[in-house]
Motif scaffolding. Structure first.
Motif, PDB file in Angstrom:
ATOM      1  N   TYR A 259     113.045 -81.382 -39.887  1.00 42.45           N
ATOM      2  CA  TYR A 259     114.108 -80.653 -40.581  1.00 42.45           C
ATOM      3  C   TYR A 259     114.523 -81.360 -41.875  1.00 42.45           C
ATOM      4  CZ  TYR A 259     118.388 -78.281 -41.749  1.00 42.45           C
ATOM      5  OH  TYR A 259     119.339 -77.596 -42.436  1.00 42.45           O
ATOM      6  N   ALA A 260     114.491 -80.607 -42.983  1.00 46.44           N
ATOM      7  CA  ALA A 260     114.872 -81.111 -44.305  1.00 46.44           C
ATOM      8  C   ALA A 260     114.070 -82.351 -44.706  1.00 46.44           C
ATOM      9  CB  ALA A 260     116.378 -81.395 -44.370  1.00 46.44           C
ATOM     10  N   ARG A 261     112.795 -82.434 -44.254  1.00 42.03           N
ATOM     11  CA  ARG A 261     111.934 -83.556 -44.622  1.00 42.03           C
ATOM     12  C   ARG A 261     110.737 -83.076 -45.440  1.00 42.03           C
ATOM     13  NH1 ARG A 261     109.279 -86.655 -41.148  1.00 42.03           N
ATOM     14  NH2 ARG A 261     109.412 -88.389 -42.593  1.00 42.03           N
ATOM     15  N   LYS A 262     110.893 -81.973 -46.174  1.00 39.91           N
ATOM     16  CA  LYS A 262     109.786 -81.403 -46.956  1.00 39.91           C
ATOM     17  C   LYS A 262     109.103 -82.470 -47.828  1.00 39.91           C
ATOM     18  CE  LYS A 262     108.920 -78.244 -50.732  1.00 39.91           C
ATOM     19  NZ  LYS A 262     109.541 -77.581 -51.867  1.00 39.91           N
ATOM     20  N   GLY A 263     107.761 -82.533 -47.731  1.00 41.99           N
ATOM     21  CA  GLY A 263     106.995 -83.462 -48.560  1.00 41.99           C
ATOM     22  C   GLY A 263     106.918 -84.876 -48.002  1.00 41.99           C
ATOM     23  N   GLU A 264     107.786 -85.181 -47.043  1.00 48.33           N
ATOM     24  CA  GLU A 264     107.742 -86.527 -46.450  1.00 48.33           C
ATOM     25  C   GLU A 264     106.638 -86.571 -45.383  1.00 48.33           C
ATOM     26  OE1 GLU A 264     111.622 -88.098 -45.252  1.00 48.33           O
ATOM     27  OE2 GLU A 264     112.563 -86.692 -46.646  1.00 48.33           O
ATOM     28  N   PRO A 265     106.096 -87.786 -45.092  1.00 43.84           N
ATOM     29  CA  PRO A 265     105.000 -87.847 -44.113  1.00 43.84           C
ATOM     30  C   PRO A 265     105.470 -87.595 -42.685  1.00 43.84           C
ATOM     31  CG  PRO A 265     105.613 -90.057 -44.858  1.00 43.84           C
ATOM     32  CD  PRO A 265     106.405 -89.097 -45.697  1.00 43.84           C
ATOM     33  N   CYS A 266     104.658 -86.859 -41.932  1.00 40.63           N
ATOM     34  CA  CYS A 266     104.919 -86.641 -40.511  1.00 40.63           C
ATOM     35  C   CYS A 266     104.915 -87.996 -39.810  1.00 40.63           C
ATOM     36  CB  CYS A 266     103.836 -85.739 -39.931  1.00 40.63           C
ATOM     37  SG  CYS A 266     103.891 -85.604 -38.132  1.00 40.63           S
ATOM     38  N   LYS A 267     105.900 -88.213 -38.934  1.00 40.24           N
ATOM     39  CA  LYS A 267     106.009 -89.508 -38.259  1.00 40.24           C
ATOM     40  C   LYS A 267     104.883 -89.727 -37.249  1.00 40.24           C
ATOM     41  CE  LYS A 267     111.051 -89.597 -38.777  1.00 40.24           C
ATOM     42  NZ  LYS A 267     112.359 -89.499 -38.091  1.00 40.24           N
ATOM     43  N   ARG A 268     104.174 -88.617 -36.905  1.00 39.97           N
ATOM     44  CA  ARG A 268     103.080 -88.749 -35.942  1.00 39.97           C
ATOM     45  C   ARG A 268     101.727 -88.870 -36.602  1.00 39.97           C
ATOM     46  NH1 ARG A 268     104.297 -84.410 -31.288  1.00 39.97           N
ATOM     47  NH2 ARG A 268     105.952 -85.617 -30.290  1.00 39.97           N
ATOM     48  N   CYS A 269     101.465 -88.032 -37.628  1.00 35.43           N
ATOM     49  CA  CYS A 269     100.102 -87.967 -38.175  1.00 35.43           C
ATOM     50  C   CYS A 269     100.036 -88.278 -39.662  1.00 35.43           C
ATOM     51  CB  CYS A 269      99.505 -86.591 -37.917  1.00 35.43           C
ATOM     52  SG  CYS A 269     100.190 -85.329 -38.996  1.00 35.43           S
ATOM     53  N   GLY A 270     101.166 -88.368 -40.332  1.00 35.82           N
ATOM     54  CA  GLY A 270     101.149 -88.732 -41.743  1.00 35.82           C
ATOM     55  C   GLY A 270     101.031 -87.566 -42.715  1.00 35.82           C
ATOM     56  N   ALA A 271     100.709 -86.367 -42.208  1.00 30.91           N
ATOM     57  CA  ALA A 271     100.592 -85.205 -43.109  1.00 30.91           C
ATOM     58  C   ALA A 271     101.961 -84.875 -43.714  1.00 30.91           C
ATOM     59  CB  ALA A 271     100.062 -84.002 -42.323  1.00 30.91           C
TER      60      ALA A 271
END
Ligand SMILES: [Zn+2]
Length: 291
Positions: A259-271
């Protein structure tokens, strides 16, 4: 916008400030759409009464009065319920804050957005209801009265099951995210926790509800209860105006995956987290982890 965890945290921390304290007097602002029951009727109905308990139905708080009636509060988008003892910079606008000396920047005095002030016989701290955008709702509920706003609420989100989600989503052409936000299906879930629960269960917010499998419904219902419980434990999400009755900030915003983390890396896979409009609301998801 306060969702189930913020309303539940408000309920729990409001108990010592309201329950068992005879109400000496209630002040309100003038009639406006915040007051579903006219404010003069609310003032008369609450004066001299004592709140015996506070219940929660979805995002509604029900103050149970000693005459058997209830007073119902919905925080809407920006509603705040708090004690006069509370100090929080979130209670003041940035402009009001900058004009005050540092030692007064945390102190709150009732302003034109303070639609209700509860004062008590014990002369202890007042309790305020404040709502800048006025999407909140205040109304009286007589004993045994069935109110349309409460009657149409679906299963409380803390009790949602996979079977309930699976059954509710059949034949629905809407995206699964829209189904989760429908208070007649699941009461209490809003934008933040819908996005987070969809991430944890690996389901994309735009998927058609009717295509969600039984196994996914189970994972999704488990995730909904898990994110809500965890958020309650951490004091809710303090993202915009939300403030607990004692002025404490919640900490769940630090645990968000999407939520509200657009463009930031996924904490699981980095995408990179994607933001997309789904059913007129912004939805955030990981394009790798969610299918
Ligand atoms: Zn991911």
């Amino acid at each position: 916008m306060p969702e189930l965890p913020e309303v539940e945290v408000t309920r729990r921390s409001l108990l010592p400030f309201l329950v068992g304290r005879p109400v000496a007097r209630v002040k309100t602002t003038r009639p406006s759409y915040v007051f579903v029951t006219p404010p003069d009727r609310i003032r008369k109905a609450l004066q001299g009464r004592t709140v015996q308990d506070i219940d929660r139905l979805g995002k509604y708080l029900l103050l149970r009065l000693d005459d058997g009636n209830s007073f119902v509060i919905h925080l809407g988008m920006t509603g705040q319920l708090f004690s006069a003892m509370a100090t929080s910079p979130r209670l003041l606008s940035a402009t009001a804050r900058s004009s005050l000396p540092p030692e007064e920047q945390l102190r709150f005095k009732p302003d034109p957005h303070t639609h209700m002030v509860f004062s008590f016989d014990d002369e202890g701290p007042d309790v305020y209801f404040r709502d800048v955008r006025k999407f909140g709702k205040l109304f009286l509920l007589a004993q045994d009265e069935v109110h349309p706003r409460l009657e149409r609420l679906g299963l409380d989100a803390l009790e949602v099951t996979g079977e309930h989600l699976f059954a509710s989503s059949r034949k629905r052409k809407t995206p699964i995210k829209a189904l989760l936000l429908d208070q007649a299906v699941v009461a209490g879930v809003g934008n933040i926790y819908a996005d987070e629960a969809l991430f944890l269960s690996g389901v994309r917010p735009g998927r058609r509800a009717a295509r969600i499998t039984r196994a996914e419904s189970k994972r999704l219902s488990d995730a909904i209860r898990q994110v809500l419980q965890r958020s309650i434990e951490t004091g809710g999400s303090s993202i915009s105006d939300y403030v607990a009755p004692d002025g404490q900030d919640g900490a769940y915003q630090d645990e968000r995956h999407v939520y509200a983390r657009k463009g930031e890396p996924c904490k699981r896979c980095g995408a990179a987290i994607v933001r997309r409009v789904v059913a007129q609301r912004s939805a955030h998801y990981c394009p790798q982890c969610q299918k």
